[in-house]
Write a protein that holds these residues in place. Structure first.
Motif, PDB file in Angstrom:
ATOM      1  N   SER A  66      -5.249 124.671  33.251  1.00 39.57           N
ATOM      2  CA  SER A  66      -4.225 125.612  32.814  1.00 39.57           C
ATOM      3  C   SER A  66      -4.631 126.210  31.477  1.00 39.57           C
ATOM      4  O   SER A  66      -5.433 125.625  30.735  1.00 39.57           O
ATOM      5  CB  SER A  66      -2.862 124.913  32.691  1.00 39.57           C
ATOM      6  N   ASN A  67      -4.061 127.370  31.176  1.00 39.42           N
ATOM      7  CA  ASN A  67      -4.316 128.084  29.921  1.00 39.42           C
ATOM      8  C   ASN A  67      -5.809 128.336  29.721  1.00 39.42           C
ATOM      9  O   ASN A  67      -6.389 128.035  28.671  1.00 39.42           O
ATOM     10  CB  ASN A  67      -3.748 127.304  28.732  1.00 39.42           C
ATOM     11  N   LEU A  68      -6.452 128.853  30.754  1.00 39.08           N
ATOM     12  CA  LEU A  68      -7.875 129.154  30.675  1.00 39.08           C
ATOM     13  C   LEU A  68      -8.080 130.536  30.080  1.00 39.08           C
ATOM     14  O   LEU A  68      -7.266 131.447  30.278  1.00 39.08           O
ATOM     15  CB  LEU A  68      -8.511 129.095  32.068  1.00 39.08           C
ATOM     16  N   SER A  69      -9.182 130.682  29.366  1.00 38.18           N
ATOM     17  CA  SER A  69      -9.556 132.000  28.900  1.00 38.18           C
ATOM     18  C   SER A  69     -10.117 132.810  30.073  1.00 38.18           C
ATOM     19  O   SER A  69     -10.474 132.258  31.124  1.00 38.18           O
ATOM     20  CB  SER A  69     -10.589 131.890  27.778  1.00 38.18           C
ATOM     21  N   ASP A  70     -10.209 134.120  29.883  1.00 35.89           N
ATOM     22  CA  ASP A  70     -10.691 134.971  30.964  1.00 35.89           C
ATOM     23  C   ASP A  70     -12.137 134.639  31.327  1.00 35.89           C
ATOM     24  O   ASP A  70     -12.505 134.641  32.512  1.00 35.89           O
ATOM     25  CB  ASP A  70     -10.581 136.443  30.543  1.00 35.89           C
ATOM     26  N   ARG A  71     -12.943 134.327  30.321  1.00 36.55           N
ATOM     27  CA  ARG A  71     -14.349 134.019  30.594  1.00 36.55           C
ATOM     28  C   ARG A  71     -14.474 132.710  31.369  1.00 36.55           C
ATOM     29  O   ARG A  71     -15.191 132.631  32.372  1.00 36.55           O
ATOM     30  CB  ARG A  71     -15.113 133.933  29.279  1.00 36.55           C
ATOM     31  N   ASP A  72     -13.757 131.681  30.933  1.00 36.65           N
ATOM     32  CA  ASP A  72     -13.831 130.402  31.645  1.00 36.65           C
ATOM     33  C   ASP A  72     -13.224 130.510  33.039  1.00 36.65           C
ATOM     34  O   ASP A  72     -13.712 129.890  33.995  1.00 36.65           O
ATOM     35  CB  ASP A  72     -13.104 129.319  30.843  1.00 36.65           C
ATOM     36  N   GLY A  73     -12.123 131.283  33.178  1.00 43.20           N
ATOM     37  CA  GLY A  73     -11.505 131.436  34.492  1.00 43.20           C
ATOM     38  C   GLY A  73     -12.435 132.087  35.493  1.00 43.20           C
ATOM     39  O   GLY A  73     -12.547 131.639  36.641  1.00 43.20           O
ATOM     40  N   GLY A  74     -13.154 133.137  35.080  1.00 37.79           N
ATOM     41  CA  GLY A  74     -14.102 133.776  35.993  1.00 37.79           C
ATOM     42  C   GLY A  74     -15.241 132.868  36.377  1.00 37.79           C
ATOM     43  O   GLY A  74     -15.657 132.817  37.548  1.00 37.79           O
ATOM     44  N   ALA A  75     -15.771 132.103  35.418  1.00 37.74           N
ATOM     45  CA  ALA A  75     -16.869 131.188  35.731  1.00 37.74           C
ATOM     46  C   ALA A  75     -16.421 130.074  36.670  1.00 37.74           C
ATOM     47  O   ALA A  75     -17.142 129.687  37.602  1.00 37.74           O
ATOM     48  CB  ALA A  75     -17.439 130.597  34.437  1.00 37.74           C
ATOM     49  N   ILE A  76     -15.203 129.559  36.468  1.00 38.62           N
ATOM     50  CA  ILE A  76     -14.702 128.470  37.325  1.00 38.62           C
ATOM     51  C   ILE A  76     -14.446 128.986  38.740  1.00 38.62           C
ATOM     52  O   ILE A  76     -14.758 128.303  39.723  1.00 38.62           O
ATOM     53  CB  ILE A  76     -13.429 127.864  36.703  1.00 38.62           C
ATOM     54  N   HIS A 104     -10.036 115.910  41.533  1.00 40.90           N
ATOM     55  CA  HIS A 104     -10.956 115.116  40.714  1.00 40.90           C
ATOM     56  C   HIS A 104     -12.411 115.473  41.024  1.00 40.90           C
ATOM     57  O   HIS A 104     -13.248 115.555  40.108  1.00 40.90           O
ATOM     58  CB  HIS A 104     -10.705 113.630  40.956  1.00 40.90           C
ATOM     59  N   GLU A 105     -12.721 115.689  42.277  1.00 38.39           N
ATOM     60  CA  GLU A 105     -14.090 116.070  42.630  1.00 38.39           C
ATOM     61  C   GLU A 105     -14.469 117.405  41.997  1.00 38.39           C
ATOM     62  O   GLU A 105     -15.580 117.566  41.461  1.00 38.39           O
ATOM     63  CB  GLU A 105     -14.213 116.154  44.155  1.00 38.39           C
ATOM     64  N   ALA A 106     -13.541 118.363  42.024  1.00 41.14           N
ATOM     65  CA  ALA A 106     -13.829 119.676  41.432  1.00 41.14           C
ATOM     66  C   ALA A 106     -14.004 119.565  39.920  1.00 41.14           C
ATOM     67  O   ALA A 106     -14.893 120.203  39.337  1.00 41.14           O
ATOM     68  CB  ALA A 106     -12.702 120.653  41.771  1.00 41.14           C
ATOM     69  N   ARG A 107     -13.194 118.756  39.269  1.00 39.55           N
ATOM     70  CA  ARG A 107     -13.335 118.606  37.815  1.00 39.55           C
ATOM     71  C   ARG A 107     -14.668 117.989  37.439  1.00 39.55           C
ATOM     72  O   ARG A 107     -15.311 118.420  36.469  1.00 39.55           O
ATOM     73  CB  ARG A 107     -12.187 117.742  37.278  1.00 39.55           C
ATOM     74  N   ALA A 111     -17.464 119.881  35.332  1.00 36.18           N
ATOM     75  CA  ALA A 111     -17.902 119.295  34.057  1.00 36.18           C
ATOM     76  C   ALA A 111     -19.417 119.169  33.999  1.00 36.18           C
ATOM     77  O   ALA A 111     -20.024 119.317  32.931  1.00 36.18           O
ATOM     78  CB  ALA A 111     -17.246 117.928  33.863  1.00 36.18           C
ATOM     79  N   SER A 112     -20.063 118.886  35.150  1.00 33.65           N
ATOM     80  CA  SER A 112     -21.526 118.821  35.171  1.00 33.65           C
ATOM     81  C   SER A 112     -22.149 120.183  34.878  1.00 33.65           C
ATOM     82  O   SER A 112     -23.289 120.264  34.401  1.00 33.65           O
ATOM     83  CB  SER A 112     -22.006 118.309  36.530  1.00 33.65           C
ATOM     84  N   GLN A 113     -21.415 121.266  35.122  1.00 31.10           N
ATOM     85  CA  GLN A 113     -21.886 122.608  34.819  1.00 31.10           C
ATOM     86  C   GLN A 113     -21.460 123.094  33.440  1.00 31.10           C
ATOM     87  O   GLN A 113     -21.733 124.233  33.068  1.00 31.10           O
ATOM     88  CB  GLN A 113     -21.363 123.590  35.878  1.00 31.10           C
ATOM     89  N   GLY A 114     -20.769 122.223  32.689  1.00 29.07           N
ATOM     90  CA  GLY A 114     -20.332 122.604  31.348  1.00 29.07           C
ATOM     91  C   GLY A 114     -19.115 123.483  31.322  1.00 29.07           C
ATOM     92  O   GLY A 114     -18.914 124.241  30.364  1.00 29.07           O
ATOM     93  N   LEU A 115     -18.286 123.416  32.359  1.00 32.36           N
ATOM     94  CA  LEU A 115     -17.072 124.228  32.440  1.00 32.36           C
ATOM     95  C   LEU A 115     -15.849 123.325  32.368  1.00 32.36           C
ATOM     96  O   LEU A 115     -15.852 122.211  32.895  1.00 32.36           O
ATOM     97  CB  LEU A 115     -17.056 125.026  33.751  1.00 32.36           C
ATOM     98  N   PRO A 116     -14.772 123.772  31.742  1.00 28.48           N
ATOM     99  CA  PRO A 116     -14.673 125.013  30.950  1.00 28.48           C
ATOM    100  C   PRO A 116     -15.253 124.829  29.560  1.00 28.48           C
ATOM    101  O   PRO A 116     -15.220 123.736  29.005  1.00 28.48           O
ATOM    102  CB  PRO A 116     -13.163 125.262  30.896  1.00 28.48           C
ATOM    103  N   LYS A 117     -15.783 125.899  29.008  1.00 27.26           N
ATOM    104  CA  LYS A 117     -16.391 125.841  27.683  1.00 27.26           C
ATOM    105  C   LYS A 117     -15.358 125.933  26.569  1.00 27.26           C
ATOM    106  O   LYS A 117     -15.688 125.648  25.426  1.00 27.26           O
ATOM    107  CB  LYS A 117     -17.402 126.981  27.536  1.00 27.26           C
ATOM    108  N   GLY A 118     -14.164 126.359  26.876  1.00 18.08           N
ATOM    109  CA  GLY A 118     -13.116 126.408  25.869  1.00 18.08           C
ATOM    110  C   GLY A 118     -13.151 127.641  24.997  1.00 18.08           C
ATOM    111  O   GLY A 118     -12.387 127.767  24.044  1.00 18.08           O
TER     112      GLY A 118
END
Length: 563
Positions: A66-76, A104-107, A111-118
């Motif tokens: 929740s409360n993702l930035s536009d950049r993190d939302g597009g990457a996710i 949990h699997e998606a998180r 996380a292994s891809q470094g997302l979300p970067k915040g």
């Protein structure tokens, strides 16, 4: 002769084949409107079945982020599409939802891809520097990278959901008067229902001030998402009031004394017969004392001489006349002190030129002085208040197995008080207090009400699932048997001419052995055990009369099998 079940199976097979032929012939006899109605009914049936199946297979979506930035939302979203994980947005787009069994699997995969970067950019910003970049732009990129790294470090704290760091770094100057100290501002977004204690705020302040050269802890300001100033009364060294560590220390002291008391009394009285509480008054003040004490010299002979001073003054005319010449031009001889012997006037007698002689002598002795510098320990116990309650009656079982309650004697009460005093280190001069009460404990057995089966969460979820599938089955059967089947019967049943209907009714009324079209009554001497056989034979006769083609097909099938 073939057995009856095989014969019936053959009859049913031929009937089904004949019905299929009839259905084909009837479909060919239908007009265009009837065929279109039949096609619409079949399509509606498949649509209802498909809709119910899809509704039953709809997953339960849960919040992924929740409360993702536009950049993190597009990457996710791009990563979820690559992993073939369905997703959807909550109302307002404030949260990203995925099926509950894949949260949990998606998180973990994200996380292994470094997302979300915040949304924070760290020192990776310095990796792609353009050729010919100006010094100002390079300094700005360095400051942005430092702010991003500090924000990531602060976000690693469990209670912090997001953080932003702003640094004010002045330009260096060679003039001392123009030098300015850097400062920092930190904005924190805390997790729901979480707060930061004084120690955690101090840790954030020290983290920021230690990461920037020449930055003082006083120049760091920390604010939460509600606009509350968290860095107030924090100078980096001294905390006003008791902090979390001091409160924890007080609790440890009190629990330690309680465990000492119970470890001594429980073996004597039982675990359910002793209750103890301790209140400790701890002194956390920092105190330093310096004392300088002077004492008179008790033994003058053993005193140490600090300084000694002697002074001699002689007055009079010490000049003698002579003839100027070679002797007067020679340097004077070394001066010698006059030898004084006898009375003070002896020098004047030996040397008539000296008229007066004075002598002074001063002796200073060391003073007996003591300098003491004392630093009192922090966290010393100022006072203890101890309260102990003991069950006054004990259950005693005699040799016969009879249980009786025996009260404590005065001697036992005094022994308990002495044990408690020794356990806590009772000091009356310090102001400690001890209160030991002996009273009868009331038995209060708490009964935990069991949650009914129909109120348990698991059973409620199971009931919801069963109701869901039961509703699907009910809708399916209603559509099939109340809508589709009557429609098919109406479309597939051909219209019977009026003349044929009257002839069929007359034939049914003229059949022998029937009264008004009813079934044949069994003869009086007929065995009731042959009723199934007679019933099957009756059915075969009716089929042979109504459908002679079916009977002919059965006979041909038997003949072919016998051959």
């Amino acid at each position: 002769m073939r057995s009856m079940p095989e014969w019936l199976w053959s009859v049913l097979t031929i009937i089904m084949a004949e019905q299929e032929k009839k259905a084909t012939n009837l479909f060919d006899q239908l007009n265009f409107q009837q065929k279109m109605g039949l096609a619409v009914g079949v399509a509606a049936l498949f649509a209802v079945v498909a809709g119910l199946w899809m509704w039953g297979q709809t997953p339960d979506y849960r919040v992924l982020y929740s409360n993702l930035s536009d950049r993190d939302g597009g990457a996710i979203i791009g990563s979820l599409q690559q992993m073939n994980i369905p997703y959807k947005f909550a109302e307002g787009g404030g949260a990203l939802l995925v099926p509950s069994e894949q949260v949990h699997e998606a998180r973990l995969k994200l996380a292994s891809q470094g997302l979300p970067k915040g949304g924070n950019v760290g020192f990776e910003l310095m990796e792609n520097q353009r050729f010919g970049i100006t010094q100002f732009a390079e300094q700005v990129n360095y400051q942005r990278a430092l702010e991003g790294e500090l924000a990531r470090s602060v976000q690693s704290i469990g209670a912090v959901a997001a953080a932003r760091v702003h640094l004010a770094i002045p330009k260096p100057s060679v003039f001392v008067k123009e030098q300015q100290k850097p400062s920092a501002s930190v904005i924190l977004s805390l997790q729901g229902g979480r707060t930061l204690d004084s120690a955690q705020v101090s840790a954030i302040i020290h983290l920021i001030s230690s990461s920037v050269p020449d930055m003082s802890a006083k120049n760091v300001t920390v604010v939460d998402q509600n606009g509350t100033l968290l860095s107030a009364n924090h100078d980096g060294n001294v905390n006003e009031g008791l902090d979390a560590n001091q409160l924890k220390y007080v609790q440890q002291i009190e629990q330690g004394y309680i465990q000492r008391i119970e470890s001594l009394l429980i073996p004597l009285l039982g675990s359910d017969n002793v209750r103890a509480q301790v209140a400790a008054d701890i002194d956390f003040s920092r105190t330093e004392q310096t004392a300088e004490i002077f004492k008179p010299n008790q033994n003058p002979d053993a005193s140490v001489v600090r300084s000694r001073q002697s002074n001699e003054v002689m007055s009079g005319s010490g000049l003698t006349g002579g003839i100027p010449g070679a002797l007067t031009n020679q340097p004077p001889v070394p001066a010698t002190a006059p030898i004084v012997s006898g009375a003070p006037g002896a020098a004047a007698e030996n040397n008539p030129a000296l008229s007066n002689l004075q002598k002074e002598s001063t002796v200073n002795y060391e003073v007996d002085r003591t300098i003491r510098h004392t630093v009192l320990p922090v966290g010393s116990i100022k006072r203890l208040s101890v309260a102990v309650v003991v069950n006054g009656t004990r259950k005693v079982t005699d040799a016969k197995g009879k249980v009786s309650n025996n009260p404590l004697s005065d001697q036992e009460k005094e022994q308990i008080s002495n044990l408690v005093r020794d356990a806590v280190g009772f000091d009356q001069t310090r102001g400690d207090s001890l209160n030991v009460q002996v009273a009868a404990f009331t038995e209060n057995k708490e009964t935990v009400e069991e949650v009914p089966l129909w109120k348990q969460a698991d059973m409620i979820e199971l009931a919801k699932s069963l109701a869901k599938y039961a509703l699907i089955a009910g809708i399916f059967f209603f559509v099939v048997f109340r809508i589709i089947k009557p429609t098919f019967q109406t479309l597939l049943t051909p219209a019977i001419p009026a003349g044929e209907a009257e002839s069929e009714n007359e034939n049914e009324g003229e059949q022998p052995g029937k009264a008004g079209g009813g079934q044949e009554e069994p003869e009086a001497g007929q065995d009731s055990s042959n009723a199934p056989y007679e019933q099957s034979l009756k059915v075969a006769r009716q089929i042979s009369q109504q459908e002679p083609k079916i009977v002919a097909g059965i006979i041909r099938e038997w003949t072919r099998q016998n051959e």
